[in-house]
Design a protein around this motif. Structure first.
Motif, PDB file in Angstrom:
ATOM      1  N   HIS A  68       0.874  -1.168   0.000  1.00  0.00           N
ATOM      2  CA  HIS A  68       0.000   0.000   0.000  1.00  0.00           C
ATOM      3  C   HIS A  68       0.917   1.227   0.000  1.00  0.00           C
ATOM      4  O   HIS A  68       1.839   1.324   0.819  1.00  0.00           O
ATOM      5  CB  HIS A  68      -0.894   0.018   1.242  1.00  0.00           C
ATOM      6  CG  HIS A  68      -1.656   1.278   1.399  1.00  0.00           C
ATOM      7  ND1 HIS A  68      -2.788   1.561   0.663  1.00  0.00           N
ATOM      8  CD2 HIS A  68      -1.438   2.353   2.186  1.00  0.00           C
ATOM      9  CE1 HIS A  68      -3.232   2.755   1.002  1.00  0.00           C
ATOM     10  NE2 HIS A  68      -2.439   3.258   1.925  1.00  0.00           N
ATOM     11  N   ASN A  69       0.679   2.140  -0.929  1.00  0.00           N
ATOM     12  CA  ASN A  69       1.460   3.375  -1.018  1.00  0.00           C
ATOM     13  C   ASN A  69       0.626   4.551  -0.537  1.00  0.00           C
ATOM     14  O   ASN A  69      -0.498   4.738  -1.011  1.00  0.00           O
ATOM     15  CB  ASN A  69       1.894   3.637  -2.468  1.00  0.00           C
ATOM     16  CG  ASN A  69       2.800   2.563  -3.006  1.00  0.00           C
ATOM     17  OD1 ASN A  69       3.810   2.246  -2.409  1.00  0.00           O
ATOM     18  ND2 ASN A  69       2.438   1.986  -4.148  1.00  0.00           N
ATOM     19  N   GLN A  70       1.170   5.319   0.387  1.00  0.00           N
ATOM     20  CA  GLN A  70       0.483   6.545   0.792  1.00  0.00           C
ATOM     21  C   GLN A  70       0.482   7.503  -0.392  1.00  0.00           C
ATOM     22  O   GLN A  70       1.383   7.486  -1.229  1.00  0.00           O
ATOM     23  CB  GLN A  70       1.195   7.186   1.979  1.00  0.00           C
ATOM     24  CG  GLN A  70       1.106   6.398   3.251  1.00  0.00           C
ATOM     25  CD  GLN A  70       1.890   7.058   4.375  1.00  0.00           C
ATOM     26  OE1 GLN A  70       2.291   8.211   4.302  1.00  0.00           O
ATOM     27  NE2 GLN A  70       2.109   6.313   5.442  1.00  0.00           N
ATOM     28  N   SER A  71      -0.516   8.338  -0.450  1.00  0.00           N
ATOM     29  CA  SER A  71      -0.628   9.277  -1.572  1.00  0.00           C
ATOM     30  C   SER A  71       0.554  10.233  -1.604  1.00  0.00           C
ATOM     31  O   SER A  71       0.861  10.905  -0.617  1.00  0.00           O
ATOM     32  CB  SER A  71      -1.920  10.092  -1.458  1.00  0.00           C
ATOM     33  OG  SER A  71      -3.036   9.247  -1.583  1.00  0.00           O
ATOM     34  N   THR A  72       1.216  10.246  -2.746  1.00  0.00           N
ATOM     35  CA  THR A  72       2.290  11.196  -3.018  1.00  0.00           C
ATOM     36  C   THR A  72       1.968  11.820  -4.368  1.00  0.00           C
ATOM     37  O   THR A  72       1.731  11.110  -5.351  1.00  0.00           O
ATOM     38  CB  THR A  72       3.666  10.499  -3.076  1.00  0.00           C
ATOM     39  OG1 THR A  72       3.897   9.830  -1.845  1.00  0.00           O
ATOM     40  CG2 THR A  72       4.783  11.494  -3.335  1.00  0.00           C
ATOM     41  N   THR A  73       1.946  13.130  -4.423  1.00  0.00           N
ATOM     42  CA  THR A  73       1.609  13.842  -5.649  1.00  0.00           C
ATOM     43  C   THR A  73       2.594  13.500  -6.757  1.00  0.00           C
ATOM     44  O   THR A  73       3.801  13.390  -6.516  1.00  0.00           O
ATOM     45  CB  THR A  73       1.622  15.369  -5.392  1.00  0.00           C
ATOM     46  OG1 THR A  73       0.762  15.649  -4.286  1.00  0.00           O
ATOM     47  CG2 THR A  73       1.143  16.137  -6.601  1.00  0.00           C
ATOM     48  N   ALA A  74       2.068  13.336  -7.967  1.00  0.00           N
ATOM     49  CA  ALA A  74       2.919  13.057  -9.125  1.00  0.00           C
ATOM     50  C   ALA A  74       4.003  14.122  -9.224  1.00  0.00           C
ATOM     51  O   ALA A  74       3.764  15.296  -8.955  1.00  0.00           O
ATOM     52  CB  ALA A  74       2.083  13.020 -10.401  1.00  0.00           C
ATOM     53  N   GLY A  75       5.191  13.697  -9.584  1.00  0.00           N
ATOM     54  CA  GLY A  75       6.328  14.605  -9.690  1.00  0.00           C
ATOM     55  C   GLY A  75       7.169  14.662  -8.431  1.00  0.00           C
ATOM     56  O   GLY A  75       8.302  15.121  -8.454  1.00  0.00           O
ATOM     57  N   LYS A  76       6.610  14.197  -7.304  1.00  0.00           N
ATOM     58  CA  LYS A  76       7.364  14.133  -6.052  1.00  0.00           C
ATOM     59  C   LYS A  76       7.838  12.706  -5.853  1.00  0.00           C
ATOM     60  O   LYS A  76       7.172  11.753  -6.261  1.00  0.00           O
ATOM     61  CB  LYS A  76       6.519  14.587  -4.862  1.00  0.00           C
ATOM     62  CG  LYS A  76       6.155  16.048  -4.914  1.00  0.00           C
ATOM     63  CD  LYS A  76       5.486  16.475  -3.647  1.00  0.00           C
ATOM     64  CE  LYS A  76       5.186  17.962  -3.716  1.00  0.00           C
ATOM     65  NZ  LYS A  76       4.569  18.441  -2.499  1.00  0.00           N
TER      66      LYS A  76
END
Length: 192
Positions: free
Chosen positions: A135-143
């Protein structure tokens, strides 16, 4: 029975094995330790906490009952469930072993880019022969997501009539598919 994980007989009627890594009825028992991790009962008792024996007995009972359920889920195949912990009980996981092949982990497809995320919320990460459901915590694209944004749900290796899985991981190790996969491989090597 305290501190022991049982290997269920091939007829699914009950335990035929005990603690340690000795061979029982043609099957290999789960190991007493995996790297720095010991069976939970031994690790708990080493803390010398006042309720260590009670907790160890409760976890051993859960492991025995879980072994029976795992065997039943696989049509009576020989199985074992064992809880492991490090010396300080800060990292704990459950090892499951069944003498049967299992399907690889699965998660529905997500297009992370369309959702504006660096990674999908859930994915299967492969480390050698081991497949980990994470499960991946939400990280904004580009980060770039940090290692702490990953939570391993389970890691599994299957084939040749054997499935070895680590699940219910707590502590710092839960963020490392590579470390958990290495433990799965270690258990696999001792059982295959």
């Amino acid at each position: 029975m305290v501190g022991a994980c049982w290997l269920v007989s091939s007829d699914g009627k009950g335990p035929v094995g005990g603690s340690g890594s000795r061979r029982v009825s043609g099957e290999a028992a789960v190991p007493a330790s995996l790297g720095p991790y010991q069976r939970f009962s031994r690790a708990a008792r080493s803390t010398h906490a006042t309720n260590a024996d009670q907790i160890a007995r409760r976890i051993a009972d859960v492991d025995v009952k879980s072994t029976r359920l795992l065997s039943k889920a696989y049509g009576g195949a020989p199985a074992a469930v064992a809880t492991y912990a490090n010396a300080g009980l800060s990292e704990i996981f459950v090892l499951t072993v069944v003498r049967a092949v299992s399907p690889r982990p699965f998660t529905p497809y997500q297009n992370a880019a369309q959702l504006g995320l660096a990674k999908p919320a859930r994915e299967v990460v492969t480390v050698g022969e081991v497949a980990c459901l994470v499960h991946n915590q939400s990280t904004t694209a580009g980060k770039r997501p940090g290692p702490e944004t990953v939570t391993v749900e389970s890691c599994q290796r299957t084939g040749e009539g054997l499935t070895v899985q680590i699940r219910s991981v707590t502590g710092d190790i839960h963020s490392s598919p590579e470390r958990i996969a290495a433990l799965v491989d270690k258990a696999w090597s001792g059982l295959s």
